[in-house]
Design a protein around this motif. Structure first.
Motif, PDB file in Angstrom:
ATOM      1  N   GLU A  59       1.836 -17.287  27.729  1.00 13.65           N
ATOM      2  CA  GLU A  59       1.553 -18.665  28.118  1.00 13.65           C
ATOM      3  C   GLU A  59       2.818 -19.300  28.663  1.00 13.65           C
ATOM      4  O   GLU A  59       3.928 -18.978  28.232  1.00 13.65           O
ATOM      5  CB  GLU A  59       1.041 -19.437  26.895  1.00 13.65           C
ATOM      6  CG  GLU A  59       0.476 -20.807  27.215  1.00 13.65           C
ATOM      7  CD  GLU A  59      -0.081 -21.478  25.968  1.00 13.65           C
ATOM      8  OE1 GLU A  59      -1.262 -21.861  25.975  1.00 13.65           O
ATOM      9  OE2 GLU A  59       0.680 -21.601  24.977  1.00 13.65           O
ATOM     10  N   LEU A  68       1.274 -29.509  30.111  1.00 12.61           N
ATOM     11  CA  LEU A  68       0.196 -28.647  30.583  1.00 12.61           C
ATOM     12  C   LEU A  68       0.669 -27.198  30.600  1.00 12.61           C
ATOM     13  O   LEU A  68       1.762 -26.905  31.079  1.00 12.61           O
ATOM     14  CB  LEU A  68      -0.260 -29.058  31.989  1.00 12.61           C
ATOM     15  CG  LEU A  68      -0.896 -30.443  32.107  1.00 12.61           C
ATOM     16  CD1 LEU A  68      -1.186 -30.762  33.571  1.00 12.61           C
ATOM     17  CD2 LEU A  68      -2.180 -30.521  31.288  1.00 12.61           C
ATOM     18  N   ARG A  69      -0.179 -26.304  30.080  1.00 11.61           N
ATOM     19  CA  ARG A  69       0.180 -24.892  29.996  1.00 11.61           C
ATOM     20  C   ARG A  69      -0.985 -24.049  30.493  1.00 11.61           C
ATOM     21  O   ARG A  69      -2.159 -24.418  30.357  1.00 11.61           O
ATOM     22  CB  ARG A  69       0.522 -24.484  28.563  1.00 11.61           C
ATOM     23  CG  ARG A  69       1.624 -25.315  27.950  1.00 11.61           C
ATOM     24  CD  ARG A  69       1.928 -24.902  26.520  1.00 11.61           C
ATOM     25  NE  ARG A  69       2.552 -23.581  26.464  1.00 11.61           N
ATOM     26  CZ  ARG A  69       3.844 -23.378  26.602  1.00 11.61           C
ATOM     27  NH1 ARG A  69       4.674 -24.386  26.829  1.00 11.61           N
ATOM     28  NH2 ARG A  69       4.342 -22.163  26.523  1.00 11.61           N
ATOM     29  N   VAL A  70      -0.655 -22.898  31.076  1.00 12.13           N
ATOM     30  CA  VAL A  70      -1.656 -21.912  31.472  1.00 12.13           C
ATOM     31  C   VAL A  70      -1.317 -20.599  30.780  1.00 12.13           C
ATOM     32  O   VAL A  70      -0.154 -20.348  30.428  1.00 12.13           O
ATOM     33  CB  VAL A  70      -1.691 -21.718  33.003  1.00 12.13           C
ATOM     34  CG1 VAL A  70      -2.170 -22.982  33.702  1.00 12.13           C
ATOM     35  CG2 VAL A  70      -0.318 -21.302  33.533  1.00 12.13           C
ATOM     36  N   GLY A  94      -6.295 -22.741  29.996  1.00 12.05           N
ATOM     37  CA  GLY A  94      -5.454 -23.884  30.319  1.00 12.05           C
ATOM     38  C   GLY A  94      -5.423 -24.805  29.114  1.00 12.05           C
ATOM     39  O   GLY A  94      -6.437 -24.958  28.416  1.00 12.05           O
ATOM     40  N   TRP A  96      -3.577 -28.529  27.190  1.00 10.73           N
ATOM     41  CA  TRP A  96      -2.775 -29.749  27.245  1.00 10.73           C
ATOM     42  C   TRP A  96      -2.426 -30.153  25.826  1.00 10.73           C
ATOM     43  O   TRP A  96      -3.234 -30.014  24.903  1.00 10.73           O
ATOM     44  CB  TRP A  96      -3.550 -30.879  27.909  1.00 10.73           C
ATOM     45  CG  TRP A  96      -2.900 -32.234  27.739  1.00 10.73           C
ATOM     46  CD1 TRP A  96      -1.923 -32.772  28.503  1.00 10.73           C
ATOM     47  CD2 TRP A  96      -3.186 -33.201  26.715  1.00 10.73           C
ATOM     48  NE1 TRP A  96      -1.557 -34.027  28.039  1.00 10.73           N
ATOM     49  CE2 TRP A  96      -2.331 -34.309  26.941  1.00 10.73           C
ATOM     50  CE3 TRP A  96      -4.069 -33.230  25.640  1.00 10.73           C
ATOM     51  CZ2 TRP A  96      -2.341 -35.428  26.117  1.00 10.73           C
ATOM     52  CZ3 TRP A  96      -4.080 -34.358  24.816  1.00 10.73           C
ATOM     53  CH2 TRP A  96      -3.229 -35.440  25.063  1.00 10.73           C
ATOM     54  N   ARG A 112      -7.964 -27.385  24.921  1.00 12.02           N
ATOM     55  CA  ARG A 112      -7.816 -26.057  25.513  1.00 12.02           C
ATOM     56  C   ARG A 112      -9.157 -25.574  26.029  1.00 12.02           C
ATOM     57  O   ARG A 112     -10.181 -25.703  25.351  1.00 12.02           O
ATOM     58  CB  ARG A 112      -7.271 -25.056  24.490  1.00 12.02           C
ATOM     59  CG  ARG A 112      -7.020 -23.657  25.031  1.00 12.02           C
ATOM     60  CD  ARG A 112      -6.432 -22.756  23.956  1.00 12.02           C
ATOM     61  NE  ARG A 112      -6.038 -21.454  24.466  1.00 12.02           N
ATOM     62  CZ  ARG A 112      -6.867 -20.409  24.543  1.00 12.02           C
ATOM     63  NH1 ARG A 112      -8.124 -20.527  24.115  1.00 12.02           N
ATOM     64  NH2 ARG A 112      -6.440 -19.265  25.031  1.00 12.02           N
TER      65      ARG A 112
END
Length: 288
Positions: A59, A68-70, A94, A96, A112
């Motif tokens: 991640e 924000l993460r993917v 994805g 937050w 998520r």
């Protein structure tokens, strides 16, 4: 079938390899025992089994904002007895996360969403998976942290395999909504106690030999050779599952921990179609 499973397995193995300095990798390996893997009501249909699992995930934050993460994750699971139920998954996600204030004690919120593909050795269990969770939590002091939230899950069986006229042939197409809570308490620098509770409402799949009671209550039916040549998978809607879990986490090193847990899931689907699962797991966790 096996070729498709190998393709997903290859993708699963490749996911962590794409990680570099900006990615946060995560690895797990363990064993999970389920006392009623078939989720059957009658004693003669209950199949206990153990799955050996390997998970890998990576991640990273988006360049524009750290909130924000993917990510991507994958899992391989091999069942000791029910080989046809063994599977490989690959997912993308994805997420937050935000905080109300500064410092470790500030309340936090997260959301998520994930989507993925699951390939099993038996076609009936091949599926697309979707999930969404919204969670709020807080660290109350140096030892105690708690969180609660809402979850939605959806599984879409990839092939229609109807065997009974008038019934759908996708018993593994399921969806449900759940409320959950979890907490952890650090007994020492290396040991933490874990606990969680989940209440889920929605569809469930139950596999058994021919059973008129569940047949009359189901809305989708297909053969389930992964558990045996005479097993049939039934989908029942409107079920409620209450899952209680307790565990312990032991930090082995700075980036490694060993976790053990015990859980009980009670499912009530109406018309006497109730069943219980007792689940025990041991997992090695490594976060570089």
């Amino acid at each position: 079938m096996t070729l498709r499973l190998h393709r997903v397995a290859a993708l699963a193995a490749a996911l962590p390899l794409s990680a570099h300095a900006q990615w946060n990798p995560h690895f797990e390996a363990g064993a999970v025992y389920d006392s009623n893997f078939s989720r059957a009501q009658r004693a003669q249909d209950r199949i206990a089994d153990t799955a050996l699992t390997v998970d890998a995930a990576a991640e990273r934050s988006l360049p524009t904002t750290a909130d924000l993460r993917v990510g991507a994750d994958a899992r391989l699971a091999q069942y000791v007895h029910s080989d046809g139920a063994s599977y490989a998954t690959a997912n993308v996600s994805g997420a937050w996360r935000g905080k109300l204030g500064l410092g470790p004690a500030a309340p936090w919120f997260s959301a998520r969403a994930a989507a993925g593909v699951e390939n099993a050795r038996e076609t009936v269990r091949d599926a697309l998976r979707y999930a969404f969770t919204a969670t709020a939590g807080r660290r109350f002091d140096e030892r105690f942290e708690a969180a609660a939230g809402f979850a939605y899950d959806r599984r879409v069986q990839r092939e229609e395999l109807a065997v009974v006229p008038g019934f759908g042939g996708k018993p593994f197409s399921l969806q449900g909504r759940a409320l959950f809570g979890r907490a952890s308490y650090a007994v020492s620098d290396k040991i933490a106690l874990l606990g969680s509770a989940t209440v889920r409402n929605g569809d469930v799949e139950s596999s058994s030999r021919r059973n008129f009671t569940i047949f009359s209550a189901s809305n989708a039916i297909a053969n389930d050779p992964s558990l045996g040549p005479d097993f049939i998978a039934y989908r029942v809607s409107g079920a409620r599952t209450v899952l209680l879990s307790a565990g312990v986490s032991w930090q082995l090193a700075r980036h490694a921990a060993l976790e053990a847990s015990a859980a009980r899931a009670d499912t009530a689907a109406g018309e006497g179609l109730d069943y219980v699962n007792r689940i025990y797991a041991v997992t090695f966790v490594y976060r570089p």
